[in-house]
Write a protein that holds these residues in place. Sequence first.
Motif, short mmCIF file in Angstrom:
data_model
loop_
_atom_site.label_atom_id
_atom_site.label_comp_id
_atom_site.label_asym_id
_atom_site.label_seq_id
_atom_site.Cartn_x
_atom_site.Cartn_y
_atom_site.Cartn_z
N THR A 30 0.83 -1.20 0.00
CA THR A 30 0.00 0.00 0.00
C THR A 30 0.87 1.25 0.00
O THR A 30 1.96 1.28 0.55
CB THR A 30 -0.94 0.07 1.23
OG1 THR A 30 -0.16 0.05 2.41
CG2 THR A 30 -1.93 -1.07 1.23
N THR B 49 0.32 5.13 1.19
CA THR B 49 -0.57 6.03 1.92
C THR B 49 -0.08 7.45 1.74
O THR B 49 1.08 7.75 2.01
CB THR B 49 -0.63 5.66 3.42
OG1 THR B 49 -1.05 4.31 3.54
CG2 THR B 49 -1.62 6.56 4.16
N SER C 212 -1.65 10.54 5.11
CA SER C 212 -2.41 9.81 6.13
C SER C 212 -3.90 9.74 5.82
O SER C 212 -4.68 9.39 6.70
CB SER C 212 -2.21 10.44 7.51
OG SER C 212 -0.86 10.48 7.85
N THR D 29 -5.23 5.83 0.87
CA THR D 29 -4.42 4.62 0.77
C THR D 29 -4.83 3.86 -0.48
O THR D 29 -6.02 3.68 -0.74
CB THR D 29 -4.61 3.73 2.02
OG1 THR D 29 -4.21 4.46 3.17
CG2 THR D 29 -3.80 2.46 1.93
N GLU E 24 4.11 0.55 2.35
CA GLU E 24 4.03 -0.68 3.14
C GLU E 24 3.95 -1.86 2.19
O GLU E 24 3.17 -1.86 1.25
CB GLU E 24 2.79 -0.65 4.04
CG GLU E 24 2.84 0.48 5.06
CD GLU E 24 1.60 0.49 5.93
OE1 GLU E 24 1.51 -0.38 6.81
OE2 GLU E 24 0.74 1.36 5.69
#
Length: 103
Positions: free
Chosen positions: A3, A5, A8, A11, A64
């Motif tokens: 992912t 992002t 914040s 995503t 991630e």
Amino acid sequence: MGTLTYDSKLTVAIDDRILAHLQVVIWGKLRRGEQFSFTWTDPDRAGMGRTSVWLSPNISLAFEYFGGRQPRLNPAWLEALAKSANSPAGLSIVDEPEPPAGA
């Protein structure tokens, strides 16, 4: 499937191999203080076909990964992505070219 992002708030799921190449190109530009747009298509999201964001050094990004190993990077793909990022249209995910012979 990893992912990305953005700030914040947004995503998006991206294949680990693609994400690793994007990370190298994005961080390279941000490290130099460059700002640019990034556009991708996401046909799996209901009602969403294309998303664009503005990337700059002061907006948080998180990469991630699902897999534990770093994918092998294709220098030809990094170059193609960097060329895209430097264009007036900004970064977009381009098809992976064949790696150079012997790579």
